[in-house]
Write a protein that holds these residues in place. Structure first.
Motif, mmCIF file in Angstrom:
data_model
loop_
_atom_site.group_PDB
_atom_site.id
_atom_site.type_symbol
_atom_site.label_atom_id
_atom_site.label_comp_id
_atom_site.label_asym_id
_atom_site.label_seq_id
_atom_site.Cartn_x
_atom_site.Cartn_y
_atom_site.Cartn_z
ATOM 1 N N ARG A 1 -38.468 -61.843 -18.130
ATOM 2 C CA ARG A 1 -37.266 -62.291 -18.550
ATOM 3 C C ARG A 1 -36.210 -62.227 -17.641
ATOM 4 O O ARG A 1 -35.361 -63.077 -17.089
ATOM 5 N N LEU B 1 -36.617 -64.354 -14.504
ATOM 6 C CA LEU B 1 -36.273 -65.687 -14.481
ATOM 7 C C LEU B 1 -34.837 -65.777 -14.520
ATOM 8 O O LEU B 1 -34.065 -66.788 -14.020
ATOM 9 N N GLY C 1 -32.873 -67.891 -12.012
ATOM 10 C CA GLY C 1 -31.880 -69.227 -12.375
ATOM 11 C C GLY C 1 -30.273 -68.828 -12.166
ATOM 12 O O GLY C 1 -29.835 -70.064 -11.482
ATOM 13 N N VAL D 1 -36.129 -76.735 -14.585
ATOM 14 C CA VAL D 1 -36.970 -75.729 -15.181
ATOM 15 C C VAL D 1 -38.388 -75.713 -14.208
ATOM 16 O O VAL D 1 -38.637 -74.720 -13.891
ATOM 17 N N VAL E 1 -37.366 -73.275 -11.250
ATOM 18 C CA VAL E 1 -37.371 -72.026 -11.649
ATOM 19 C C VAL E 1 -38.779 -71.491 -11.933
ATOM 20 O O VAL E 1 -38.865 -70.485 -11.489
ATOM 21 N N ALA E 2 -39.422 -72.339 -12.476
ATOM 22 C CA ALA E 2 -40.885 -71.519 -12.799
ATOM 23 C C ALA E 2 -41.675 -71.717 -11.234
ATOM 24 O O ALA E 2 -42.355 -70.488 -11.258
ATOM 25 N N LYS F 1 -44.162 -73.867 -16.356
ATOM 26 C CA LYS F 1 -43.171 -74.301 -17.114
ATOM 27 C C LYS F 1 -43.089 -73.842 -18.606
ATOM 28 O O LYS F 1 -41.974 -73.482 -19.036
ATOM 29 N N VAL G 1 -41.097 -70.372 -19.143
ATOM 30 C CA VAL G 1 -39.554 -70.568 -18.969
ATOM 31 C C VAL G 1 -39.126 -71.201 -20.473
ATOM 32 O O VAL G 1 -38.202 -70.575 -21.044
ATOM 33 N N LYS H 1 -33.720 -75.315 -20.035
ATOM 34 C CA LYS H 1 -32.717 -75.008 -19.080
ATOM 35 C C LYS H 1 -31.230 -74.634 -19.586
ATOM 36 O O LYS H 1 -30.581 -73.628 -19.030
ATOM 37 N N LEU I 1 -31.476 -70.837 -20.615
ATOM 38 C CA LEU I 1 -31.273 -70.184 -19.549
ATOM 39 C C LEU I 1 -29.889 -70.075 -18.691
ATOM 40 O O LEU I 1 -29.244 -68.970 -18.608
#
Length: 210
Positions: free
Chosen positions: A16, A19, A23, A37, A40-41, A48, A51, A58, A61
């Protein structure tokens, strides 16, 4: 031939945090709309669904990233306000904001970006500065009473002061000159020397107030 070491599996909490960090960087670099997303992944080297599992998408996040930056900036400014004299408090507030801009460029970019989803109105830079202004309002209110000025106007002046510092801070982020301490000194010079000579009932020369 050496054997490849097995990859250490992250805990849910560590994933977490990873990420959120990724992000934050992407939202700062690309803005909210241009961040996906998928990217980010990809940077986190996960799928995905991972996430989505942590943030729901998104928007979730982004909300977490913004909330952290809001609290970090407010905590920084609150912790800086240690002096008893109002002028020193102005200096500390100005320097705290400039320190944040210098030391947390990604965080500041996220907060000051104009591309923000409707679901996070409390995460805009103006809303953060509004929270700071409320803190300054209490300081000015006490100062106004001591100078026989109307304390009800402390809110107006606190918004003006914080707005001035915030706008100069946004400009300084790009210019990066003069030096941070000199910028803060000139901000306080304008604010304090103006405050120290406030008129109890100011009027306009060009147009009379109706």
């Amino acid at each position: 031939m050496t054997e490849e070491k097995p990859r250490v599996r992250m805990s849910a909490a560590q994933r977490r945090e990873q990420l959120i960090r990724i992000g934050r960087q992407l939202f700062a670099e690309r803005g909210y709309d241009a961040t996906s997303v998928e990217e980010v992944a990809a940077r986190a080297k996960v799928s995905k669904p991972v996430v989505y599992e942590h943030f729901g998408g998104k928007e979730g996040l982004y909300a977490v990233v913004v909330d952290r930056e809001v609290r970090a900036l407010l905590d920084r400014i609150t912790a800086a306000l240690t002096a008893g004299h109002p002028r020193e408090l102005l200096e500390q507030a100005a320097l705290a904001l400039l320190d944040y801009i210098e030391e947390e460029p990604h965080g500041f970019q996220v907060l000051s970006a104009r591309q923000a989803p409707v679901l996070a109105p409390a995460g805009t830079f103006s809303s953060v500065m509004n929270d700071v202004a409320h803190q300054v309002e209490h300081i000015l209110g006490a100062e106004f009473k001591g100078r026989s000025l109307d304390p009800r106007l402390a809110e107006l002046y606190s918004q003006a002061l914080v707005g001035m510092v915030a706008l100069v801070g946004q400009w300084w982020r790009e210019a990066r000159k003069p030096k941070k301490e000199l910028v803060a000194a000139h901000l306080v010079n304008l604010a304090w020397n103006g405050l120290s000579n406030l008129e109890a009932k100011p009027g306009l020369i060009t147009r009379k107030a109706r």
